[in-house]
Design a protein around this motif. Structure first.
Motif, PDB file in Angstrom:
ATOM      1  N   GLY A  16       0.756  -1.266  -0.008  1.00 16.77           N
ATOM      2  CA  GLY A  16       0.087   0.038   0.134  1.00 16.77           C
ATOM      3  C   GLY A  16       0.677   1.288   0.110  1.00 16.77           C
ATOM      4  O   GLY A  16       0.257   2.458   0.388  1.00 16.77           O
ATOM      5  N   CYS A  17       2.171   1.365  -0.411  1.00 18.60           N
ATOM      6  CA  CYS A  17       3.088   2.375  -0.297  1.00 18.60           C
ATOM      7  C   CYS A  17       2.360   3.517  -1.352  1.00 18.60           C
ATOM      8  O   CYS A  17       1.765   2.943  -2.359  1.00 18.60           O
ATOM      9  CB  CYS A  17       4.396   2.245  -0.924  1.00 18.60           C
ATOM     10  N   SER A  18       3.010   4.537  -1.195  1.00 14.52           N
ATOM     11  CA  SER A  18       2.482   5.747  -1.802  1.00 14.52           C
ATOM     12  C   SER A  18       3.409   5.897  -3.071  1.00 14.52           C
ATOM     13  O   SER A  18       4.559   5.219  -3.033  1.00 14.52           O
ATOM     14  CB  SER A  18       2.554   7.189  -1.031  1.00 14.52           C
ATOM     15  N   ASP A  19       3.295   6.716  -4.146  1.00  9.11           N
ATOM     16  CA  ASP A  19       4.064   7.115  -5.160  1.00  9.11           C
ATOM     17  C   ASP A  19       5.309   7.451  -4.846  1.00  9.11           C
ATOM     18  O   ASP A  19       6.402   7.039  -5.457  1.00  9.11           O
ATOM     19  CB  ASP A  19       3.351   7.642  -6.043  1.00  9.11           C
ATOM     20  N   ASP A  20       5.352   8.374  -4.009  1.00  6.95           N
ATOM     21  CA  ASP A  20       6.625   8.987  -3.610  1.00  6.95           C
ATOM     22  C   ASP A  20       7.541   8.195  -2.779  1.00  6.95           C
ATOM     23  O   ASP A  20       8.763   7.935  -2.795  1.00  6.95           O
ATOM     24  CB  ASP A  20       6.219   9.991  -2.436  1.00  6.95           C
ATOM     25  N   GLU A  21       6.905   6.998  -1.902  1.00  6.51           N
ATOM     26  CA  GLU A  21       7.611   5.912  -1.098  1.00  6.51           C
ATOM     27  C   GLU A  21       8.131   4.973  -2.338  1.00  6.51           C
ATOM     28  O   GLU A  21       9.549   4.495  -2.235  1.00  6.51           O
ATOM     29  CB  GLU A  21       6.650   5.313  -0.431  1.00  6.51           C
ATOM     30  N   LEU A  22       7.528   4.921  -3.307  1.00  6.38           N
ATOM     31  CA  LEU A  22       7.926   3.740  -4.254  1.00  6.38           C
ATOM     32  C   LEU A  22       9.248   4.347  -5.036  1.00  6.38           C
ATOM     33  O   LEU A  22      10.346   3.976  -5.215  1.00  6.38           O
ATOM     34  CB  LEU A  22       6.756   3.614  -5.448  1.00  6.38           C
ATOM     35  N   LYS A  23       8.871   5.789  -5.501  1.00  5.77           N
ATOM     36  CA  LYS A  23      10.074   6.565  -5.998  1.00  5.77           C
ATOM     37  C   LYS A  23      11.269   6.570  -5.361  1.00  5.77           C
ATOM     38  O   LYS A  23      12.382   6.399  -5.967  1.00  5.77           O
ATOM     39  CB  LYS A  23       9.664   7.922  -6.416  1.00  5.77           C
ATOM     40  N   LYS A  24      11.122   6.875  -4.012  1.00  2.03           N
ATOM     41  CA  LYS A  24      12.247   6.993  -3.050  1.00  2.03           C
ATOM     42  C   LYS A  24      13.124   5.544  -2.999  1.00  2.03           C
ATOM     43  O   LYS A  24      14.305   5.867  -3.169  1.00  2.03           O
ATOM     44  CB  LYS A  24      12.037   7.380  -1.822  1.00  2.03           C
ATOM     45  N   ALA A  30      18.466   1.818  -7.436  1.00  6.66           N
ATOM     46  CA  ALA A  30      18.909   2.105  -8.832  1.00  6.66           C
ATOM     47  C   ALA A  30      20.176   2.653  -8.581  1.00  6.66           C
ATOM     48  O   ALA A  30      21.277   2.076  -9.340  1.00  6.66           O
ATOM     49  CB  ALA A  30      17.979   3.117  -9.511  1.00  6.66           C
ATOM     50  N   LYS A  31      20.486   3.526  -7.785  1.00  7.43           N
ATOM     51  CA  LYS A  31      22.133   4.009  -7.529  1.00  7.43           C
ATOM     52  C   LYS A  31      23.014   2.913  -6.824  1.00  7.43           C
ATOM     53  O   LYS A  31      24.024   3.022  -7.296  1.00  7.43           O
ATOM     54  CB  LYS A  31      21.895   5.307  -6.817  1.00  7.43           C
ATOM     55  N   GLN A  32      22.527   2.209  -6.113  1.00  5.36           N
ATOM     56  CA  GLN A  32      23.174   1.221  -5.420  1.00  5.36           C
ATOM     57  C   GLN A  32      23.646   0.102  -6.408  1.00  5.36           C
ATOM     58  O   GLN A  32      24.982  -0.206  -6.290  1.00  5.36           O
ATOM     59  CB  GLN A  32      22.494   0.520  -4.338  1.00  5.36           C
ATOM     60  N   TYR A  33      22.779  -0.301  -7.227  1.00  9.25           N
ATOM     61  CA  TYR A  33      23.097  -1.365  -8.104  1.00  9.25           C
ATOM     62  C   TYR A  33      23.574  -0.872  -9.620  1.00  9.25           C
ATOM     63  O   TYR A  33      23.880  -1.735 -10.603  1.00  9.25           O
ATOM     64  CB  TYR A  33      22.045  -2.333  -8.334  1.00  9.25           C
ATOM     65  N   HIS A  34      23.691   0.415  -9.857  1.00  9.96           N
ATOM     66  CA  HIS A  34      23.816   0.859 -11.289  1.00  9.96           C
ATOM     67  C   HIS A  34      25.185   0.350 -11.953  1.00  9.96           C
ATOM     68  O   HIS A  34      26.211   0.258 -11.090  1.00  9.96           O
ATOM     69  CB  HIS A  34      23.766   2.381 -11.183  1.00  9.96           C
ATOM     70  N   PRO A  35      24.995  -0.221 -12.947  1.00 12.05           N
ATOM     71  CA  PRO A  35      26.399  -0.685 -13.652  1.00 12.05           C
ATOM     72  C   PRO A  35      27.474   0.266 -13.527  1.00 12.05           C
ATOM     73  O   PRO A  35      28.673  -0.266 -13.308  1.00 12.05           O
ATOM     74  CB  PRO A  35      26.056  -0.917 -15.122  1.00 12.05           C
ATOM     75  N   LEU A  58       5.228  -1.124 -11.096  1.00  8.28           N
ATOM     76  CA  LEU A  58       4.563  -0.437  -9.823  1.00  8.28           C
ATOM     77  C   LEU A  58       4.324   0.783 -10.053  1.00  8.28           C
ATOM     78  O   LEU A  58       3.548   1.613  -9.324  1.00  8.28           O
ATOM     79  CB  LEU A  58       5.364  -0.945  -8.749  1.00  8.28           C
ATOM     80  N   SER A  59       5.038   1.799 -11.147  1.00  5.96           N
ATOM     81  CA  SER A  59       5.046   3.150 -11.151  1.00  5.96           C
ATOM     82  C   SER A  59       3.824   3.300 -12.169  1.00  5.96           C
ATOM     83  O   SER A  59       3.525   4.579 -12.201  1.00  5.96           O
ATOM     84  CB  SER A  59       6.308   3.730 -11.656  1.00  5.96           C
TER      85      SER A  59
END
Length: 299
Positions: A16-24, A30-35, A58-59
């Motif tokens: 039930g997370c919000s769009d902002d929580e999902l984006k965060k 994405a930054k952690q696992y970026h190539p 999910l977005s």
């Protein structure tokens, strides 16, 4: 097919997370696992793709609703399908035939506006929009650039060219509606004889019947696959913004135009420069004497 992880679990968020929580959560992973941050690390690369796939679904509010209701089968037609002809509920074939026909007889429609006839030959439908994500450096976002990204979507079938027919065969005019896509139904009721029009139950409203379907796409004229495209990033785009690439979404069904591609941007922080709206800031260390010289130069 290997079992996929739950998309909410992949992103570390609740259902039930919000769009902002999902984006965060997405930006963090994405930054952690970026190539770029993990050169040569295949495990990180696989995790990065998994995170992007989860966020892409999910977005999107429509895809998220389908996923919440049906799981992976609701957003990936090839997942758990068990081959052509398998049902969408864990491989169980479900047919609302008689009940749908009853509703259609009285109201001129059925469940979903169709009938229990040849559903595969539905009328032309514009392709759905597709979402993707893109990570940029500060200067790539500021100046604009061209980037190659990978997306997974419906594309025109390579084997039949989108016709849905095998080899040199062609779709035939529907013998029931004679190509109109509509059929007239006459009924005797307590109020007299009533005539109504409804979507043709034989061709599904398309007006034609594919008698020899393409084995690659099952007669739909499109397949689901990964592809790489080059997108032009507009100069000045900011972190969290989205730009549109027209007609690069899912291919349309039965000759309809494709949907669009929406690309969400994440901008990596720069070591020197910082953006504040349309302004760019940076800290420059100066000695006392340098500060006096600059002051004198502007007097």
């Amino acid at each position: 097919m290997p079992e996929k992880k739950d998309y909410y679990e992949v992103l570390g968020v609740s259902k039930g997370c919000s769009d902002d929580e999902l984006k965060k959560a997405y930006r963090k992973l994405a930054k952690q696992y970026h190539p770029d941050m993990n050169p040569g690390d295949k495990a990180a690369e696989a995790k990065f793709k998994e995170v992007n796939e989860a966020y892409e679904v999910l977005s999107d509010s429509q895809k998220r609703a389908r996923y919440d209701q049906f799981g992976h089968a609701g957003v990936d037609p090839s997942y758990g399908a068990g081959g052509p002809g398998a049902g969408g509920f864990g491989g169980v074939n479900m047919d609302f035939g008689d009940l749908g026909d009853i509703f259609e007889s009285f109201f001129g429609g059925g469940f979903g506006g169709g009938t229990s006839g040849n559903r595969r030959n539905a009328g032309p439908t514009k392709g759905a929009d597709v979402r993707a994500s893109l990570n940029l450096t500060f200067f790539e976002a500021a100046k604009g650039c061209s980037k190659e990204i990978e997306i997974t979507s419906y594309v025109k079938c390579d084997v039949c060219g989108g016709s849905g027919s095998k080899g040199d065969s062609h779709a035939e005019t529907c013998s029931q509606c004679h190509g109109t896509g509509q059929e007239r139904v006459t009924q005797r009721t307590p109020f007299g004889v009533i005539q109504t029009s409804r979507t043709c139950s034989k061709c599904g409203g398309k007006g034609t019947i594919i008698t020899n379907p393409c084995p690659a796409c099952g007669g739909t004229g499109r397949t689901y696959k990964a592809r790489r495209i080059t997108v032009n990033v507009p100069a000045g785009i900011d972190d969290g913004q989205t730009f549109v690439v027209r007609q690069q979404g899912d291919a349309g069904a039965n000759g309809a135009p494709p949907g669009d591609l929406y690309v969400s941007v994440s901008v990596r922080p720069d070591a020197i420069f910082e953006r504040d709206g349309f302004d760019v800031w940076c800290d420059i260390p100066l000695t006392f004497s340098q500060t006096i010289q600059i002051g004198r130069a502007h007097v």
